[in-house]
Design an enzyme around this catalytic site. Structure first.
Site, PDB file in Angstrom:
ATOM      1  N   GLU A  60      80.750 -20.569  63.031  1.00 17.75           N
ATOM      2  CA  GLU A  60      81.410 -21.119  61.871  1.00 17.75           C
ATOM      3  C   GLU A  60      81.578 -22.728  61.770  1.00 17.75           C
ATOM      4  O   GLU A  60      81.583 -23.529  60.970  1.00 17.75           O
ATOM      5  CB  GLU A  60      83.128 -20.709  62.269  1.00 17.75           C
ATOM      6  N   HIS A 129      93.285 -11.711  66.698  1.00 15.87           N
ATOM      7  CA  HIS A 129      92.786 -11.512  65.470  1.00 15.87           C
ATOM      8  C   HIS A 129      94.059 -11.286  64.430  1.00 15.87           C
ATOM      9  O   HIS A 129      93.920 -10.631  63.377  1.00 15.87           O
ATOM     10  CB  HIS A 129      91.857 -10.130  65.342  1.00 15.87           C
TER      11      HIS A 129
END
Length: 328
Positions: A60, A129
């Site tokens: 990322e 998450h």
């Protein structure tokens, strides 16, 4: 009008804008060959080709930086994070790069870029998450933060985000990708920074955004209606900028406010709203502003504990009755 899924509304927004402007491209993990982790980009590789629908490594920090550099050089990238939890790997690029380019270049460089993907809890995915970072990104000048709650808003807001010349954080929900709603056949946009009154009322103002609108606020309104309580509901749509004018106008009518969000309580969007309302509408309040947030803990894994941690209809109804001084 036709009824389509949330993911289809996003795909239409992406495809329509990419057909009009070949400077727009999308990149991220599994957006191309796999048709997207959540099938938002399904079929787009076939239509636009591998130069405009780009699979990236699990990196990322790297692909966010590439996108920012390309935006500074005239392209209009859309970066998909598989989840905004993974955006933390790229947060330096977003906060110290994209958000500050215009200011630090003295207005010489715009950074027209959209960072999009799912946010918040999506079931038993573990604490790493299941987090909400909208208040984190909203804290940073130079960014706009958008959180749609239904397919109609998702399409209109995403198109406006793609067309914006500033970096936009566009947050969705894994639990909402299959939600259906009516969307017009014709193209349309929705102005960023404008909230929507989804239900008019007189007794109390309820403010929320994102999936809390359907998962918590909607069932709470149904329960309140049965008890004769007429709530006004505001969907923020964007949390930077926040449409304080819409909130203050409503509170001056109802004299009570409950704010619902999925994030942790400290330094939250609801904290900022509560401050602005007490500062600018104090004389109109008949009760303290109440907030419904996630519990101040990493989200547990056990489903019973998840349910106990998240905002829900019962907590909203209780808060509404408290600000209305209604006995249980």
């Amino acid at each position: 009008m036709r009824e389509i899924q949330f993911r289809e509304a996003l795909r239409e927004a992406l495809s329509e804008e990419m057909r009009k402007d070949d400077k727009i491209y999308i990149m991220g993990e599994e957006v191309a060959e796999y048709n997207g982790a959540y099938k938002v980009t399904q079929g787009m590789l076939d239509e636009f080709g591998p130069k405009r629908v780009i699979d990236t490594p699990i990196a990322e920090l790297g692909f966010a930086g590439i996108a920012i550099g390309s935006a500074m050089n005239g392209l209009r990238p859309i970066v998909e994070f598989m989840t905004f939890n993974f955006s933390l790997v790229a947060i330096d690029q977003i906060i110290n790069g994209a958000a500050k380019v215009l200011s630090m270049s003295g207005g010489q460089f715009n950074c027209p870029i959209v960072f999009r993907g799912p946010t918040g809890n999506a079931g038993q995915l573990g604490a790493q998450h299941s987090q909400n970072f909208e208040n984190w990104f909203a804290n940073c000048p130079g960014l706009k933060v958008v959180i749609p709650s239904n397919p109609y808003d998702a399409k209109g807001l995403l198109k406006s985000s793609i067309l914006d010349n500033d970096p936009v954080i566009f947050m969705e929900s894994e639990l909402m990708y299959g939600d259906k709603g009516e969307v017009p056949e014709e193209e349309y946009t929705i102005e960023l920074g404008k909230a929507k009154i989804t239900k008019e009322g007189t007794d109390v103002t309820i403010v929320s955004f994102g999936k809390m609108m359907s998962r918590a606020v909607a069932p709470a309104i149904e329960a309140l209606n049965k008890e004769g309580i007429n709530a006004e509901v505001i969907d923020l749509r964007t949390v930077r900028p926040i449409d304080f004018e819409a909130i203050l106008t409503s509170v001056k009518k109802t004299n009570r406010l409950v704010v619902v969000e999925e994030a942790w309580p400290l330094a939250s969007i609801s904290s900022e709203i509560a401050f602005h309302v007490q500062k600018n509408a104090f004389d109109y309040l008949d009760a303290p502003v109440l907030r419904i947030t996630c519990a101040d803990v990493p989200l547990p894994y056990a489903p019973t504990l998840i349910a106990a941690s998240l905002p829900n209809a019962e907590r909203i109804v209780k808060a509404v009755k408290e600000v209305m001084y209604v006995s249980k």
